[in-house]
Design an enzyme around this catalytic site. Sequence first.
Site, mmCIF file in Angstrom:
data_model
loop_
_atom_site.group_PDB
_atom_site.id
_atom_site.type_symbol
_atom_site.label_atom_id
_atom_site.label_comp_id
_atom_site.label_asym_id
_atom_site.label_seq_id
_atom_site.Cartn_x
_atom_site.Cartn_y
_atom_site.Cartn_z
ATOM 1 N N LEU A 275 10.824 19.661 20.591
ATOM 2 C CA LEU A 275 11.836 20.697 19.852
ATOM 3 C C LEU A 275 12.083 20.377 18.254
ATOM 4 C CD1 LEU A 275 14.290 21.351 22.577
ATOM 5 C CD2 LEU A 275 12.214 22.683 22.003
ATOM 6 N N GLY B 6 11.127 22.225 15.254
ATOM 7 C CA GLY B 6 10.401 23.287 14.627
ATOM 8 C C GLY B 6 9.954 22.730 12.984
ATOM 9 N N ILE C 94 8.665 23.032 -2.819
ATOM 10 C CA ILE C 94 7.908 21.909 -2.124
ATOM 11 C C ILE C 94 7.047 21.036 -3.037
ATOM 12 C CG2 ILE C 94 5.803 21.541 -0.580
ATOM 13 C CD1 ILE C 94 6.883 23.763 1.017
ATOM 14 N N GLY D 104 4.527 29.077 -1.541
ATOM 15 C CA GLY D 104 5.366 29.887 -0.834
ATOM 16 C C GLY D 104 5.078 29.808 0.753
ATOM 17 N N HIS E 207 38.978 9.246 -8.028
ATOM 18 C CA HIS E 207 38.130 8.574 -9.084
ATOM 19 C C HIS E 207 37.685 7.203 -9.073
ATOM 20 C CE1 HIS E 207 37.580 7.954 -13.319
ATOM 21 N NE2 HIS E 207 38.196 6.633 -12.980
HETATM 22 P P1 FAD Z 1 10.894 27.055 12.241
HETATM 23 O O1 FAD Z 1 11.462 25.803 11.919
HETATM 24 O O2 FAD Z 1 9.695 27.640 11.601
HETATM 25 O O3 FAD Z 1 10.486 27.128 13.523
HETATM 26 C C1 FAD Z 1 9.929 28.058 14.545
HETATM 27 C C2 FAD Z 1 9.380 27.399 15.482
HETATM 28 O O4 FAD Z 1 8.648 28.509 16.449
HETATM 29 C C3 FAD Z 1 8.277 26.485 15.604
HETATM 30 O O5 FAD Z 1 8.673 25.286 16.268
HETATM 31 C C4 FAD Z 1 7.032 27.213 16.337
HETATM 32 O O6 FAD Z 1 6.158 26.089 16.952
HETATM 33 C C5 FAD Z 1 7.464 28.194 17.086
HETATM 34 N N1 FAD Z 1 6.775 29.303 17.597
HETATM 35 C C6 FAD Z 1 5.995 29.932 16.529
HETATM 36 N N2 FAD Z 1 5.452 30.824 17.396
HETATM 37 C C7 FAD Z 1 5.806 30.897 18.733
HETATM 38 C C8 FAD Z 1 5.351 31.456 19.734
HETATM 39 N N3 FAD Z 1 4.677 32.562 19.796
HETATM 40 N N4 FAD Z 1 5.752 30.998 20.965
HETATM 41 C C9 FAD Z 1 6.571 30.240 21.243
HETATM 42 N N5 FAD Z 1 7.019 29.184 19.847
HETATM 43 C C10 FAD Z 1 6.676 29.958 18.770
HETATM 44 N N6 FAD Z 1 14.779 23.860 4.480
HETATM 45 C C11 FAD Z 1 16.233 23.339 4.124
HETATM 46 O O7 FAD Z 1 17.267 24.123 4.453
HETATM 47 N N7 FAD Z 1 16.383 22.274 3.566
HETATM 48 C C12 FAD Z 1 15.319 21.520 3.267
HETATM 49 O O8 FAD Z 1 15.377 20.262 2.749
HETATM 50 C C13 FAD Z 1 13.954 22.031 3.686
HETATM 51 N N8 FAD Z 1 12.964 21.199 3.260
HETATM 52 C C14 FAD Z 1 11.618 21.718 3.692
HETATM 53 C C15 FAD Z 1 10.396 21.086 3.274
HETATM 54 C C16 FAD Z 1 9.231 21.383 3.667
HETATM 55 C C17 FAD Z 1 8.044 20.823 3.301
HETATM 56 C C18 FAD Z 1 9.452 22.927 4.573
HETATM 57 C C19 FAD Z 1 7.690 23.317 4.598
HETATM 58 C C20 FAD Z 1 10.427 23.485 4.545
HETATM 59 C C21 FAD Z 1 11.346 22.904 4.358
HETATM 60 N N9 FAD Z 1 12.673 23.723 4.602
HETATM 61 C C22 FAD Z 1 14.041 23.155 4.211
HETATM 62 C C23 FAD Z 1 12.694 25.044 5.159
HETATM 63 C C24 FAD Z 1 12.973 25.054 6.553
HETATM 64 O O9 FAD Z 1 12.119 24.097 7.234
HETATM 65 C C25 FAD Z 1 12.999 26.295 7.481
HETATM 66 O O10 FAD Z 1 13.893 27.332 6.672
HETATM 67 C C26 FAD Z 1 13.422 26.204 8.902
HETATM 68 O O11 FAD Z 1 12.487 25.304 9.532
HETATM 69 C C27 FAD Z 1 13.358 27.554 9.228
HETATM 70 O O12 FAD Z 1 13.687 27.515 10.645
HETATM 71 P P2 FAD Z 1 13.399 28.628 11.922
HETATM 72 O O13 FAD Z 1 14.288 28.339 12.813
HETATM 73 O O14 FAD Z 1 13.682 30.029 11.410
HETATM 74 O O15 FAD Z 1 11.815 28.324 12.163
HETATM 75 P P1 NAD Z 2 8.554 28.240 -3.508
HETATM 76 O O1 NAD Z 2 8.467 30.179 -3.342
HETATM 77 O O2 NAD Z 2 9.696 27.511 -3.655
HETATM 78 O O3 NAD Z 2 7.690 28.116 -4.999
HETATM 79 C C1 NAD Z 2 6.387 28.513 -5.031
HETATM 80 C C2 NAD Z 2 6.033 28.589 -6.450
HETATM 81 O O4 NAD Z 2 4.545 28.652 -6.608
HETATM 82 C C3 NAD Z 2 6.872 29.581 -7.207
HETATM 83 O O5 NAD Z 2 7.379 28.744 -8.386
HETATM 84 C C4 NAD Z 2 5.520 30.576 -7.754
HETATM 85 O O6 NAD Z 2 5.968 31.177 -8.888
HETATM 86 C C5 NAD Z 2 4.463 29.407 -7.812
HETATM 87 N N1 NAD Z 2 3.075 29.993 -7.553
HETATM 88 C C6 NAD Z 2 2.736 31.277 -6.724
HETATM 89 N N2 NAD Z 2 1.676 31.428 -6.723
HETATM 90 C C7 NAD Z 2 1.124 30.599 -7.603
HETATM 91 C C8 NAD Z 2 -0.381 30.331 -8.278
HETATM 92 N N3 NAD Z 2 -1.467 31.016 -7.906
HETATM 93 N N4 NAD Z 2 -0.311 29.318 -9.201
HETATM 94 C C9 NAD Z 2 0.489 28.570 -9.555
HETATM 95 N N5 NAD Z 2 1.916 28.868 -9.035
HETATM 96 C C10 NAD Z 2 2.241 29.694 -8.022
HETATM 97 O O7 NAD Z 2 7.637 28.145 -2.466
HETATM 98 P P2 NAD Z 2 7.254 26.468 -1.638
HETATM 99 O O8 NAD Z 2 7.606 25.463 -2.773
HETATM 100 O O9 NAD Z 2 5.955 26.610 -0.957
HETATM 101 O O10 NAD Z 2 8.354 26.496 -0.862
HETATM 102 C C11 NAD Z 2 8.575 27.508 0.467
HETATM 103 C C12 NAD Z 2 9.679 27.734 0.973
HETATM 104 O O11 NAD Z 2 10.126 26.643 1.845
HETATM 105 C C13 NAD Z 2 10.813 27.552 -0.355
HETATM 106 O O12 NAD Z 2 10.813 29.016 -0.770
HETATM 107 C C14 NAD Z 2 12.089 27.098 0.541
HETATM 108 O O13 NAD Z 2 12.618 28.442 1.314
HETATM 109 C C15 NAD Z 2 11.432 26.225 1.600
HETATM 110 N N6 NAD Z 2 11.849 24.947 1.213
HETATM 111 C C16 NAD Z 2 13.086 24.478 1.001
HETATM 112 C C17 NAD Z 2 13.246 23.045 0.592
HETATM 113 C C18 NAD Z 2 15.008 22.694 0.406
HETATM 114 O O14 NAD Z 2 15.648 23.436 0.785
HETATM 115 N N7 NAD Z 2 14.942 21.516 -0.237
HETATM 116 C C19 NAD Z 2 12.292 22.348 0.613
HETATM 117 C C20 NAD Z 2 10.960 22.776 0.674
HETATM 118 C C21 NAD Z 2 10.625 23.981 1.122
#
Ligand code: FAD
Ligand code: NAD
Length: 468
Positions: free
Chosen positions: A40, A42, A184, A269, A442
């Site tokens: 668990l 995600g 990212i 994205g 402070h």
């Molecule tokens: P998920 O976390 O994507 O979970 C979905 C789950 O569903 C998964 O475990 C998957 O295995 C399961 N699943 C999918 N299909 C099926 C199926 N058919 N049957 C059973 N299970 C299934 N957000 C923040 O707020 N702060 C951060 O610092 C942050 N950092 C991030 C860094 C990275 C590198 C990435 C990629 C994302 C980050 N995010 C961050 C975004 C965050 O991870 C997501 O917004 C969040 O995980 C979404 O939660 P969710 O429950 O919607 O889905």
């Molecule tokens: P993002 O949407 O944050 O950024 C993607 C960037 O790629 C944009 O600036 C866009 O203009 C650029 N881009 C798109 N196509 C391109 C191309 N062909 N060439 C060059 N640049 C291009 O997406 P991400 O960084 O992949 O992250 C995905 C999502 O995951 C975020 O939007 C966020 O919701 C979530 N996330 C959140 C955190 C956090 O909360 N700290 C950290 C990581 C990820």
Amino acid sequence: MSTSDCQLVVIGGGPGGYAAAFRAADLGLDVTLVESAPRLGGVCLLRGCIPSKALLHVARVLTEAREAAEWGIRFGSPTIDLGAVRDWKDRVIGRLADGVLELARRRGIRILHARATFVDSQTLRLEGADVGTLRFRNAILATGSIPAVPPPLAADDPRVIDSTGALELQDIPARLLVVGGGYIGLEMGTVYSALGSRVVVVEMTDGLLPGVDRDLVRPLAQRLKERFEAVHLNTRVVALRPDADGVLASLEGASAGEERFDRVLIAVGRRPNSLNLGLENTKVIVDGRGFVQVDRQLRTADANIFAIGDLAGEPMLAHKASHEGRTAAEVVAGHDTEFDKAAIPAVVFTDPEIAWCGLTETQARSQGREVQVARFPWGASGRAATLGRADGVTKLICDPQTQRVLGVGITGAGAGELIAEGVLAVEMAAVARDVAETVHPHPTLSETVGESAEAVLGSATHLFVRRA
Ligand code: FAD
Ligand code: NAD
């Protein structure tokens, strides 16, 4: 294969799904949680928020040790044991994932590790569990999102990676290309740069973190100019050609040309995980971008099916997913509630961090809405000076008539922690005077929030505010 029945099934065990399942169980519902992965947590816990923040902490320690020379403390150059760093990150994940599992067990939630697809509006087919068919009264869909990879950049080569690959930390590439200057790209670029990679970011728009207020991005962009080898704006990567010496990238736009890299991280994205769920066998409606359409109660067009988290729309953030999950569970339990938040905070965990909530100046401008903005530069903060981090700014965005706090933006060390006060102010409809008259300790960085509010009122202790 057996058939089973349940009152509520939650599909997906990420921060949205497990928060929904926990809330529903706390409200007395009989809950089954279906998760296809062995653990668990995600994306957020297993390959997102948590591992990236663990590695960003490592990066911060490396950087701070280097910067300490300015304060008269010199450390030798660090020895990086990549295997041990990986183990530490995996231990952090393991401990938290075990905790989530334990919390689910204590609540009596039935967990099935299987891939779920809809047969119809009341039946799921499960692949991988002893239960083959699950009939449910209500379902909460929480299947999250997956990385988007534009077809021209899809290369079947281990040196072309997404965020999951980057978090595996296989090696420290000498030269790393990061495609995308968003969350990212900048967070993982920061990690690899601190570990010693020469990082080049290619961003197709004219600035990093498009959509975020430019005055908040500026201090970060300035610092990254010193840290990264290059940031190419208004540039696209149009082709990647892996060969024996690396990966050749073709760039188009302002910095057009061909460059060779040791690794390429694609971070352009994420897209909702709504394909192959059998949604066509239900009445659920999916929009053109793949998001499941929901109302304010998180209900889909199929009355007994709900959707939350990344699957149900932007922002794709863990805390938004969890809050939606709790709301959906409450609606299933019969509560008259809606997901109606005045502010969902966003934090980019770079160095400095950028955090904002509520209305941004960019949004106000695009809506033609008049706002009063007060900025407090961290050069005037005693605490920032003691940390050697004057490279920050805090701002309040207020209604010019009522001085109600509509939005808050912060760039600086620890901005992600500081923004919580702003979220509370916006959510509680505080006016600037409420924040200004709250005594902030402070010397702390939280004083920058208090003094921004003072500035809205026309007189801040550590700022000279010109009379209108
Ligand atoms: P998920 O976390 O994507 O979970 C979905 C789950 O569903 C998964 O475990 C998957 O295995 C399961 N699943 C999918 N299909 C099926 C199926 N058919 N049957 C059973 N299970 C299934 N957000 C923040 O707020 N702060 C951060 O610092 C942050 N950092 C991030 C860094 C990275 C590198 C990435 C990629 C994302 C980050 N995010 C961050 C975004 C965050 O991870 C997501 O917004 C969040 O995980 C979404 O939660 P969710 O429950 O919607 O889905
Ligand atoms: P993002 O949407 O944050 O950024 C993607 C960037 O790629 C944009 O600036 C866009 O203009 C650029 N881009 C798109 N196509 C391109 C191309 N062909 N060439 C060059 N640049 C291009 O997406 P991400 O960084 O992949 O992250 C995905 C999502 O995951 C975020 O939007 C966020 O919701 C979530 N996330 C959140 C955190 C956090 O909360 N700290 C950290 C990581 C990820």
